[in-house]
Design an enzyme around this catalytic site. Structure first.
Site, PDB file in Angstrom:
ATOM      1  N   GLY A  54       0.825  -1.199   0.000  1.00  0.00           N
ATOM      2  CA  GLY A  54       0.000   0.000   0.000  1.00  0.00           C
ATOM      3  C   GLY A  54       0.859   1.248   0.000  1.00  0.00           C
ATOM      4  N   SER A  56       8.529 -17.233 -43.108  1.00  0.00           N
ATOM      5  CA  SER A  56       9.491 -17.770 -42.120  1.00  0.00           C
ATOM      6  C   SER A  56      10.120 -16.654 -41.297  1.00  0.00           C
ATOM      7  CB  SER A  56      10.568 -18.609 -42.813  1.00  0.00           C
ATOM      8  OG  SER A  56      11.165 -17.948 -43.899  1.00  0.00           O
ATOM      9  N   GLY A  65       3.876  -9.686 -49.236  1.00  0.00           N
ATOM     10  CA  GLY A  65       3.845  -8.570 -50.162  1.00  0.00           C
ATOM     11  C   GLY A  65       5.208  -8.102 -50.611  1.00  0.00           C
ATOM     12  N   SER A  66       6.265  -8.763 -50.129  1.00  0.00           N
ATOM     13  CA  SER A  66       7.617  -8.335 -50.518  1.00  0.00           C
ATOM     14  C   SER A  66       7.977  -8.808 -51.924  1.00  0.00           C
ATOM     15  CB  SER A  66       8.644  -8.864 -49.509  1.00  0.00           C
ATOM     16  OG  SER A  66       8.632 -10.280 -49.463  1.00  0.00           O
ATOM     17  N   GLY A  99       5.960   0.888   1.019  1.00  0.00           N
ATOM     18  CA  GLY A  99       5.053   1.539   0.081  1.00  0.00           C
ATOM     19  C   GLY A  99       5.639   2.766  -0.570  1.00  0.00           C
ATOM     20  N   GLY A 107      -0.739   2.837   6.694  1.00  0.00           N
ATOM     21  CA  GLY A 107      -0.956   2.047   7.906  1.00  0.00           C
ATOM     22  C   GLY A 107      -0.705   0.566   7.786  1.00  0.00           C
ATOM     23  N   LYS A 108       0.161   0.155   6.868  1.00  0.00           N
ATOM     24  CA  LYS A 108       0.413  -1.278   6.698  1.00  0.00           C
ATOM     25  C   LYS A 108       1.061  -1.888   7.935  1.00  0.00           C
ATOM     26  CE  LYS A 108       3.105  -0.763   3.285  1.00  0.00           C
ATOM     27  NZ  LYS A 108       3.141   0.696   3.557  1.00  0.00           N
ATOM     28  N   SER A 109       2.151  -1.264   8.400  1.00  0.00           N
ATOM     29  CA  SER A 109       2.863  -1.825   9.548  1.00  0.00           C
ATOM     30  C   SER A 109       2.004  -1.799  10.804  1.00  0.00           C
ATOM     31  CB  SER A 109       4.165  -1.051   9.781  1.00  0.00           C
ATOM     32  OG  SER A 109       5.058  -1.233   8.699  1.00  0.00           O
TER      33      SER A 109
END
Length: 653
Positions: free
Chosen positions: A33, A548, A477-478, A112, A38-40
Site C-alpha cells: 500500500g 518464415s 507482399g515483398s 510503500g 498504515g500497513k505496519s
C-alpha cells in the site's frame, strides 16, 4: 484517541476448527500500500490480536515508546530497523509468522514508498496472496493503483483490500463505499477481482479479527477471516521437475552436480534432460553430507548434489528436468516487467538478465505496450520510463530454457541488470511463441539406411548443376512468390531441374492438417525444410517462398540441408508491402481481423547474414530475377562445369 489493546478472546465468527500440526498448511501473504496508509500498524495489530507475538515483544515496544515520550505505536511491533523507527517508514520487507486456527502464515510487510518499490516487488514475488491497504481519509492514490497493477504483473490473483483508518472519517459507510467502488473498478480493468474489500481501523482494532461495533453496517468478514478464505497454490513438489545447476564439483572420483530443486521430485534412476543442450543421462546417486544417510528421492526446496551414469557436459545455469514437461526452449519470449532503472529501457538495447542460477545477455526486440498504471492507458513506443510497466519481447543468442510464470512461478521470474544495478524485474510469458525443443521424435524402429545406387555426384553431372535450396524469406507482399515463379521459369528454360514450394502446394496436401497458430506455422516450416532437403538431395534446385519470420526456424531449415542451403532475403519495408497488399491481408490485420500477422501484430526477424539480399522496393522484378539467375549460375552451375572429370571417376553416367 482511545486505543484498544486488549483482545484475548476469539469472536463467534472466528471459530474455524483447529487443524492438527501435521495437516496445517502455510500461506505467504504480502501486505502492500501507499506510504503511511498504515500497513505496519495493521500487521502489528494482527500479530497482537492473534496472540502471535513473541513473549515480551509488546512490553518492549511499550517501554520504547514511553522512553521516547510518544504514544504507543503498533507499527513498531513490525519495524525492526532503527532507520525505520527514526524515519517512520518501512524500508525493507519484513517476514514474520503468525497463525490462525486454520493455517500458519508468513506475512510480508512490503514498503510503500516510491523509492523502495524494488523491495516491494521482491516481497510480492514470493507471495501467494496479497492484502492491499488504502487510507480511508486519503483515498485511492497513484501508488495504490501502481501496487495493484504490480500484483497483477507478478501473477498474484488472490487479493483482499483493507480500507484503513476508518476512525479518521467517522466510520462513514458512504465514504467507504465510494473508495470501494473506485478501486474495484480499477482492479477489474486489470483483471484482478478482490475477494473482499474491508473497512478497518488498525489503530483501534476494528475488524481485525472480530466484528466492529463502530461499523455494524458492514456484514463481511474481518481481515483475518478474509485471509483464511485464501487458497494455497499447488505444492511445488507437484509441479514438473526443475533442477537449475548451481555448480559442478569434482570430489574423489565423482562429479557432483549441485543445486536446489525448485519444483518437482528427483529419484535415483531418473532419466534427466539438461537444457538447453538436450544432453541426457540417468541419476546414479543423490549425495549427502558425510555422516548423513543417502536418500533415494528428494523434493522441491531441497539443496542436493547428484551423480550421473555418464560424463556428459553440464555447467552452471543448465536446468535438469524429466523429458516429459521439459522447459520451453526458445530464443524469443515476452517479459511482463516493471522498470526501475534511472535510464529508460530502450528498444534495441541489451541488458543482463538474471534468471534461476545463470545470466543471459538479452536484447529488447520489441516493446509491445507500455501501461500507465494510473489510468490503464496503453501506449506503444521505443522506451519504458522509470516506474513504468510494460510488455517487452526479448531475444537472446542461442537457446534459453524458460517457463511461463503461470506454469512455474519459481522459474518464471527474472531481473534485469544495467550498470551493475538491478533495474527491472518481471515474469515470463511464452504464449504465442514457438517451443524450439524438438517435439517430433523418431518413433519408427528397425530403420536401416539403404545404399544409394545413384550418387549426388552422378546427379550433378547429369543435370549440369548442383542441387540446392533457395530459401526466400520476407514480409507478405515483398515479392517472394512473384520472384520464385519468374526464377523457376527462367531456370527451366535453361534446362535446369527446378521446383517451387510455397503455401499453396504445401498446404493442399502435405500440411493440410496444420492451422496458423505459432506452433503450427513452425511445424509447417519444419516439414518444408525436410522436403526441400530431399529435393536438393535429388539434384533439384528447389525454391521456397515462405515468410518464415523467425531466425530459429530458418536455422533449422539450414540444418536440414547444411551444404545446399542458400538464404535469400526478399527485402521490402512495411510501408511498401502494405501499399501492395495483393490479398488485402494487411488491411484485415490492421482492423484486428487477423491475429499474429507478421509485421503488424507479430515480429519479423530480419536475416543477419543472408547469402543474397534483394530489395524489391528499389529494384524491378527483372533486375531481381537477373541477380537470382546470376547467383544460381555462380553457386550451383559453374562448380559442376568447372569440375574435372577425374572427380567423377567411377560415376556411371
Amino acid at each position: 484517541m482511545k486505543t484498544n489493546i486488549k483482545h484475548k478472546e476469539q469472536p463467534a465468527t472466528y471459530n474455524l476448527q483447529l487443524a492438527t500440526a501435521k495437516e496445517r498448511e502455510q500461506l505467504k501473504i504480502v501486505i502492500v500500500g501507499h506510504v503511511d496508509h498504515g500497513k505496519s500498524t495493521l500487521v502489528g495489530r494482527i500479530f497482537h490480536d492473534t496472540d502471535s507475538l513473541p513473549d515480551g515483544k509488546f512490553e518492549q515496544v511499550t517501554a520504547a515508546c514511553k522512553k521516547r515520550g510518544m504514544p504507543f505505536e503498533w507499527s513498531f511491533l513490525m519495524d525492526s530497523l532503527q532507520a525505520e523507527r527514526d524515519q517512520g517508514i518501512t524500508i525493507d520487507t519484513s517476514q514474520i509468522w503468525f497463525k490462525t486456527p486454520r493455517r500458519d502464515y508468513v506475512i510480508i510487510d512490503a514498503p510503500g514508498h516510491k523509492e523502495f518499490l524494488k523491495n516491494m516487488i521482491s516481497g510480492a514475488a514470493n507471495s501467494e496472496a496479497a492484502l492491499l491497504v488504502i487510507d480511508a481519509k486519503e483515498g485511492v492514490k497513484e501508488q495504490s493503483k501502481r501496487h495493484g497493477y504490480l500484483l497483477h504483473l507478478l501473477g498474484i490473483s488472490q487479493v483482499a483490500v483493507a480500507v484503513n483508518k476508518m476512525d479518521l472519517i467517522g466510520y462513514s459507510e458512504t465514504k467507504f463505499k465510494k473508495i470501494e467502488k473506485e478501486y474495484r473498478a480499477y482492479l477489474k480493468g486489470i483483471g484482478v477481482k478482490p475477494i473482499f474489500v474491508i473497512p478497518i481501523s488498525g489503530r483501534e482494532g476494528d475488524l481485525i479479527t472480530k466484528p466492529s461495533e463502530n461499523m455494524k453496517w458492514y456484514k463481511g468478514p474481518s481481515v483475518v477471516e478474509a485471509l483464511d478464505h485464501f487458497t494455497t497454490t499447488p505444492p511445488l513438489f507437484a509441479l514438473p521437475l526443475r533442477f537449475p545447476v548451481q555448480d559442478v564439483y569434482k570430489f574423489d572420483e565423482r562429479r557432483l552436480i549441485a543445486g536446489r530443486i525448485e519444483s518437482g521430485n528427483l529419484s535415483v534412476g531418473d532419466e534427466l534432460v539438461f537444457s538447453p543442450t538436450g544432453k541426457i543421462a540417468r541419476v546414479s546417486s543423490i549425495e549427502n553430507w558425510p555422516g548423513k544417510a543417502k536418500s533415494g528421492t528428494v523434493s522441491a526446496g531441497m539443496s542436493v548434489a547428484i551423480t550421473l551414469d555418464e560424463q556428459i557436459f553440464v555447467e552452471r545455469g543448465h536446468i535438469a528436468s524429466h523429458a516429459k514437461n521439459a522447459p520451453f526452449l526458445t530464443n524469443l519470449f515476452r517479459g511482463k516487467l516493471f522498470w526501475l532503472g534511472r535510464d529508460a529501457l530502450q528498444k534495441g538495447k541489451k541488458y543482463l538478465m538474471k534468471i534461476n542460477t545463470t545470466e543471459y545477455m538479452v536484447e529488447v526486440k520489441e516493446i509491445e505496450k507500455v501501461v500507465n498504471t494510473d489510468n490503464l492507458k496503453i501506449s506503444a513506443g521505443n522506451k519504458v520510463e522509470r516506474n513504468s510497466v510494460a510488455e517487452v519481447v526479448f531475444r537472446v543468442k542461442g537457446l534459453m530454457p524458460v517457463d511461463s510464470f503461470t506454469d512455474n512461478p519459481k522459474t518464471g521470474r527474472f531481473v534485469l541488470v544495467e550498470n551493475y544495478h538491478i533495474s527491472g524485474g518481471g515474469i515470463i510469458d511464452v504464449e504465442g511463441f514457438t517451443n524450439l525443443r524438438s517435439e517430433v521424435k523418431v518413433k519408427s524402429t528397425n530403420i536401416h539406411p539403404v545404399e544409394a545406387k545413384v550418387t549426388p555426384l552422378q546427379r550433378n553431372l547429369a543435370n549440369g548443376h548442383k542441387g540446392g535450396v533457395l530459401w526466400f524469406t520476407g514480409l507478405s507482399g515483398s515479392g517472394k512468390t512473384t520472384l520464385a515463379s519468374e526464377l523457376q521459369q527462367r531456370l527451366f528454360t535453361k534446362g535446369h531441374q527446378v521446383y517451387v514450394l510455397d503455401g499453396d502446394n504445401i498446404r493442399r496436401g502435405l500440411n493440410n492438417d496444420l492451422g496458423f497458430t505459432p506452433k503450427d506455422r513452425s511445424e509447417n516450416i519444419r516439414r518444408v525444410s525436410e522436403v526441400a532437403a530431399l529435393f536438393a538431395d535429388s539434384g533439384t534446385i528447389v525454391i521456397t517462398a515462405f515468410i518464415s519470420p523467425y531466425k530459429s526456424d530458418r536455422d533449422h531449415a539450414r540444418a536440414a540441408a547444411p551444404n545446399a542451403f542458400h538464404s535469400v532475403y526478399i527485402k521490402a519495408d512495411l510501408k511498401t508491402c502494405e501499399k501492395r497488399d495483393p490479398k488485402g491481408l494487411y488491411k484485415k490485420a490492421r482492423k484486428g481481423e487477423i491475429k499474429d500477422f507478421t509485421g503488424i501484430s507479430a515480429p519479423f526477424e530480419e536475416p543477419e547474414n543472408a547469402d543474397l539480399v534483394l530489395d524489391t522496393g528499389k529494384k524491378s522484378i527483372n533486375e531481381c530475377v537477373e541477380m537470382l539467375v546470376d547467383y544460381v549460375e555462380q553457386n550451383l552451375v559453374k562448380p559442376v562445369l568447372k569440375s574435372k572429370r577425374s572427380e567423377y571417376i567411377g560415376a556411371d553416367i
